[in-house]
Design an enzyme around this catalytic site. Structure first.
Site, mmCIF file in Angstrom:
data_model
loop_
_atom_site.group_PDB
_atom_site.id
_atom_site.type_symbol
_atom_site.label_atom_id
_atom_site.label_comp_id
_atom_site.label_asym_id
_atom_site.label_seq_id
_atom_site.Cartn_x
_atom_site.Cartn_y
_atom_site.Cartn_z
ATOM 1 N N ARG A 88 17.308 2.499 47.890
ATOM 2 C CA ARG A 88 17.280 1.719 46.656
ATOM 3 C C ARG A 88 17.947 2.454 45.514
ATOM 4 O O ARG A 88 18.009 1.945 44.399
ATOM 5 C CB ARG A 88 15.827 1.490 46.279
ATOM 6 N N ARG A 153 0.495 -10.644 46.112
ATOM 7 C CA ARG A 153 0.757 -9.219 45.856
ATOM 8 C C ARG A 153 0.539 -8.893 44.376
ATOM 9 O O ARG A 153 0.881 -9.690 43.514
ATOM 10 C CB ARG A 153 2.200 -8.883 46.263
ATOM 11 N N ARG A 164 10.865 -5.561 37.895
ATOM 12 C CA ARG A 164 11.460 -5.268 39.210
ATOM 13 C C ARG A 164 12.917 -5.733 39.257
ATOM 14 O O ARG A 164 13.772 -5.064 39.834
ATOM 15 C CB ARG A 164 10.647 -5.947 40.321
#
Ligand code: AP5
Ligand code: MG
Length: 206
Positions: A88, A153, A164
């Site tokens: 990432r 979640r 995010r």
């Protein structure tokens, strides 16, 4: 086959990884799932990862790289892997080149405006880990596959989702250019029916 699934949060990496990993007979390794399991078991890695995940930030490179290196050394990775959510950052990608360089990188592309709905509507099964969207569920709390209880979640709340997405664009999207430069990138339009995305992924690997 050593394969990476790249793509923003909610692109469908986890959804596609189940079918693609069994088709290719390589283990599906999701660093997000590994962290969620570490949090559940209250391991030191889990306790450290939790504060970053809850804020929608990346867990530090050193922690993730050590965890993935250990996982890729296991016997079931002898024929390859399907990595979902790793690397990432460029630092993670450079580390992976030294551990076990990928053969191909699938970038699943979906516009940001579609991702918010996918993520706020996602439900995951506590028992079989199946992932669903509320628009396709008769009962928001019941897994249609195994009857287990569904949950949302912690990081699928609108404020965390927005962090995010920002983190994805700033830190992970540069990997598209990184792997294109290495000649290993395959771009897939993920804004399509799941079964069509699956076939496009397999065709791109032929
Ligand atoms: P992680 O668990 O990897 O989350 P993510 O990358 O944000 O991706 P998601 O799991 O949210 O999305 P997905 O692409 O798997 O989509 P899904 O298939 O579920 O990481 C979580 C956190 O862990 C990170 O924020 C970070 O803190 C930490 N972390 C993990 N790896 C790290 C690393 N390498 N370095 C540092 N930190 C790390 O689908 C989503 C929804 O869309 C579902 O409802 C699904 O049903 C629906 N859907 C799927 N496909 C379709 C379709 N084709 N059409 C319509 N709906 C669809
Ligand atoms: Mg996922």
């Amino acid at each position: 086959m050593k394969l990476i699934f790249l793509g923003p949060p909610g692109a469908g990496k986890g959804t596609q990884a189940t079918g693609v990993s069994s088709h290719l007979r390589v283990p599906h390794i999701s660093t997000g799932d590994m962290f969620r399991s570490a949090i559940k078991n209250q391991t030191p890695t889990g306790l450290e990862a939790k504060r970053y995940m809850d804020a929608g930030q990346l867990v530090p490179d050193s922690v993730v790289i050590a965890m993935v290196e250990e996982r890729l050394a296991m016997e079931d990775c002898a024929n390859g892997y399907l990595l979902d959510g790793f690397p990432r950052t460029v630092e993670q990608a450079e580390a992976l080149e030294k551990i076990a360089a990928p053969d191909a990188v699938i970038d699943i592309e979906v516009p940001d405006e579609k991702l918010l709905d996918r993520l706020t509507g996602r439900r995951v099964c506590t028992k079989c880990s199946g992932t669903f969207h509320i628009s396709k569920l008769a009962d928001e709390k019941l897994c249609p596959v195994c009857g287990g209880e569904l949950y949302q979640r912690d990081d699928d709340k609108p404020a965390t989702i927005s962090n995010r997405l920002n983190v994805y664009h700033a830190q992970t999207a540069p990997l598209i250019g990184y792997y294109a430069g290495l000649g290993r990138l395959k771009r897939i339009d993920g804004d399509d029916r799941p079964e069509d995305v699956f076939h496009k992924i397999l065709s791109s690997l032929e």
